[in-house]
Design an enzyme around this catalytic site. Structure first.
Site, PDB file in Angstrom:
ATOM      1  N   ASP A 237       1.182  10.344   8.983  1.00 27.34           N
ATOM      2  CA  ASP A 237       2.187   9.976   7.981  1.00 27.34           C
ATOM      3  C   ASP A 237       3.195  11.105   7.787  1.00 27.34           C
ATOM      4  OD1 ASP A 237       0.852   7.625   7.649  1.00 27.34           O
ATOM      5  OD2 ASP A 237       0.163   8.008   5.601  1.00 27.34           O
TER       6      ASP A 237
ATOM      7  N   GLU B 103      -3.315  -2.912  18.827  1.00 29.31           N
ATOM      8  CA  GLU B 103      -2.468  -1.758  18.533  1.00 29.31           C
ATOM      9  C   GLU B 103      -3.195  -0.504  19.000  1.00 29.31           C
ATOM     10  OE1 GLU B 103      -1.373  -1.534  14.441  1.00 29.31           O
ATOM     11  OE2 GLU B 103      -0.604  -3.601  14.373  1.00 29.31           O
ATOM     12  N   ASN B 104      -2.437   0.558  19.231  1.00 31.09           N
ATOM     13  CA  ASN B 104      -3.052   1.868  19.412  1.00 31.09           C
ATOM     14  C   ASN B 104      -3.285   2.481  18.041  1.00 31.09           C
ATOM     15  OD1 ASN B 104      -0.054   2.001  19.483  1.00 31.09           O
ATOM     16  ND2 ASN B 104      -0.407   4.212  19.446  1.00 31.09           N
TER      17      ASN B 104
ATOM     18  N   HIS C  27       0.842  -1.186   0.000  1.00 29.44           N
ATOM     19  CA  HIS C  27       0.000   0.000   0.000  1.00 29.44           C
ATOM     20  C   HIS C  27       0.881   1.240   0.000  1.00 29.44           C
ATOM     21  CE1 HIS C  27       0.925  -0.649   4.266  1.00 29.44           C
ATOM     22  NE2 HIS C  27       0.706   0.645   4.454  1.00 29.44           N
TER      23      HIS C  27
ATOM     24  N   GLU D 262      -4.338  -2.020   6.157  1.00 27.01           N
ATOM     25  CA  GLU D 262      -5.478  -2.589   6.878  1.00 27.01           C
ATOM     26  C   GLU D 262      -6.452  -3.289   5.930  1.00 27.01           C
ATOM     27  OE1 GLU D 262      -5.519   0.937  10.276  1.00 27.01           O
ATOM     28  OE2 GLU D 262      -6.790   1.104   8.499  1.00 27.01           O
TER      29      GLU D 262
ATOM     30  N   ARG E 163       4.688   4.685  17.865  1.00 27.80           N
ATOM     31  CA  ARG E 163       5.808   3.947  17.344  1.00 27.80           C
ATOM     32  C   ARG E 163       6.893   3.823  18.397  1.00 27.80           C
ATOM     33  NH1 ARG E 163       5.252   3.247  11.958  1.00 27.80           N
ATOM     34  NH2 ARG E 163       3.504   4.425  11.105  1.00 27.80           N
TER      35      ARG E 163
END
Length: 483
Positions: free
Chosen positions: A124, A427-428, A116, A210, A459
């Site tokens: 991002d 995950e958060n 992706h 996802e 992260r």
């Protein structure tokens, strides 16, 4: 191998709070409880930056998290970076370095085969586009009787816009060889070198990695959080598949008309909603046979796409990385869930739920049954397939404009996955939650009551110091891993 060492004070607090965490509606099941406690399958991972640019900072972060027990670092292996220059020409120098740095810190690897685009989503800070040659290579090809143009591999939305973030699942039969070639090149490069260091291979199945459609992404207007998003089922390939699936189900156009109460005269009139807004505001997606059939096909197409890509990766890896599970990510689409006009609509536009089942029932996973049980399609196979679910740090915000049940959704998924025998990790969704005591309290509740077996944090730099480091270290200590 891990040994469980649970500080009594911490365990006491968790157990004391588990009564609240385990509370379920009267018609619901008994929640799973402390599934991760002392479980050798418990894992604590952290994500690398989308792209490492400051190597000194990265190495310092790795040393910090390794010191308190993080297991592995999740790394996006960007298709556009590795094979962007030309078809079947692979450039691995960056990953040679990043994998070497991670393993030198005593940490394992959890690579993501990232089919992706990077860039354009919340948080991002790096852009990596899908290979430009990809779109050109398949323009002019035909599939299912559809002649493809330059947009042929891309999702097309209800607004008529195309997305280049990932290849649409309806084009799988054309591009599956591309996923296979990339996986084989990865295995050829690292299968011997990191045979024992790769503990999971996560597979991107859609935008942001996802399993979903790009229903709230930037190619459409007015579809971001917290709207219902936009349907993405309007490409020629998608429409043809909907027509074929519908006719296969009902046997003839006459039976389609009987079921839907329509008077269609041609198979070409079988189509996604002409007026998508009315489809939702009228509640047709919930209350009409056409609406339920369309949503079932839309959701089923997504799940079948996930199966095809996962199966291709598993077969291509063969016996390499023998200790590695396979993971796929399901996003926590938590908004618009109790919207007074179109409840659960964003989960529909992203493809995550069915509406032909009772979406208010624990027995159906509140509509998530097929998405979760995708993992069980690989039972008896060579690798464990694991679900990663996001949004563990979030609260419910059941009021306008969010109409969010984020925390409740975490409970629904954990509960249903446990009853379905699916290994589920969390995950958060956003890094900000790692700087909040409340965010970590919500994560701990997911582990205390709802059956989550591992955590990957977004992260590594967010948990190398401060609140994130302290709370992650406490979670790891509680659930027993000691090196």
């Amino acid at each position: 191998m891990r040994k469980a060492t649970v500080p009594l004070a911490v365990l006491g607090l968790l157990l004391a709070g588990a009564g609240t965490a385990q509370a379920a509606p009267a018609d619901g099941p008994v929640p799973p409880g402390l599934v991760a406690l002392g479980n050798p399958e418990f894992t604590a991972n952290a994500m690398a930056p989308l792209k490492v640019t400051d190597w000194a900072d990265f190495e310092a972060d790795l040393d910090a998290v390794a010191a308190y027990g993080v297991d592995a670092i999740s790394v996006d292996v960007w298709w556009g970076d590795v094979e962007g220059a030309a078809d079947n020409q692979f450039e691995w120098d960056y990953y040679d370095r990043v994998f070497e740095v991670i393993t030198a810190a005593g940490l394992d690897l959890a690579p993501i085969l990232s089919f992706h685009q990077a860039g354009g989503n919340v948080g991002d800070d790096y852009t990596s586009l899908l290979p430009e040659w990809l779109w050109e290579k398949y323009a002019g090809r035909s599939s299912q009787g559809v002649h493809l143009d330059e947009y042929g591999l891309q999702h097309r939305s209800e607004q008529g816009n195309h997305s280049r973030e990932s290849v649409q699942g309806w084009a799988d039969r054309l591009v599956m060889n591309e996923y296979r070639d990339f996986t084989r090149a990865f295995e050829d490069r690292y299968g011997d070198r990191y045979a024992e260091d790769v503990v999971e291979v996560n597979v991107s199945l859609g935008p942001s990695g996802e399993l979903r459609y790009p229903s709230y992404n930037q190619h459409d207007e007015g579809t971001g959080y917290p709207t219902r998003g936009a349907l993405q089922a309007y490409s020629p390939l998608a429409i043809r598949d909907f027509q074929e699936t519908t006719l296969a189900r009902y046997g003839s156009l006459a039976e389609v008309n009987r079921a839907w109460g329509t008077d269609l005269t041609s198979r070409d009139q079988i189509a996604p909603p002409e007026d998508a807004e009315a489809f939702f505001t009228s509640r047709a997606y919930l209350e009409t046979q056409y609406g339920r059939d369309f949503v079932d096909w839309y959701n089923g197409s997504l799940v079948d796409h996930g199966e095809r890509v996962l199966r291709t990766v598993i077969r291509t890896l063969g016996d390499e990385f023998p200790g590695a599970d396979i993971g796929y990510k399901v996003p926590g689409i938590h908004w618009s869930m109790t919207h007074p006009v179109h409840p659960r609509a964003t989960e529909v536009t992203t493809g995550l739920i069915q509406t032909s089942v009772d979406v208010d029932s624990w027995a159906t996973g509140h509509g998530y049954q097929r998405i979760v049980e995708l993992a069980n399609r690989f039972d008896g196979g060579p690798r464990e397939v694991v679900v990663h679910f996001t949004a563990l740090e979030m609260d419910d915000q059941d009021y306008a404009p969010q109409y969010s049940l984020a925390q409740t959704l975490v409970q629904w998924i954990g509960d249903y996955a446990h009853r379905a025998g699916v290994e589920t990790k969390g995950e958060n969704a956003l890094a900000g939650g790692l700087y909040s005591e409340e965010g970590w309290d919500n994560i701990e509740e997911a582990f205390a009551g709802w059956g989550y077996l591992g955590l990957t944090v977004l992260r590594v730099g967010d948990v190398s110091e401060g609140v994130g480091a302290r709370r992650y270290a406490e979670l790891i200590a509680t659930y027993g891993p000691q090196r």
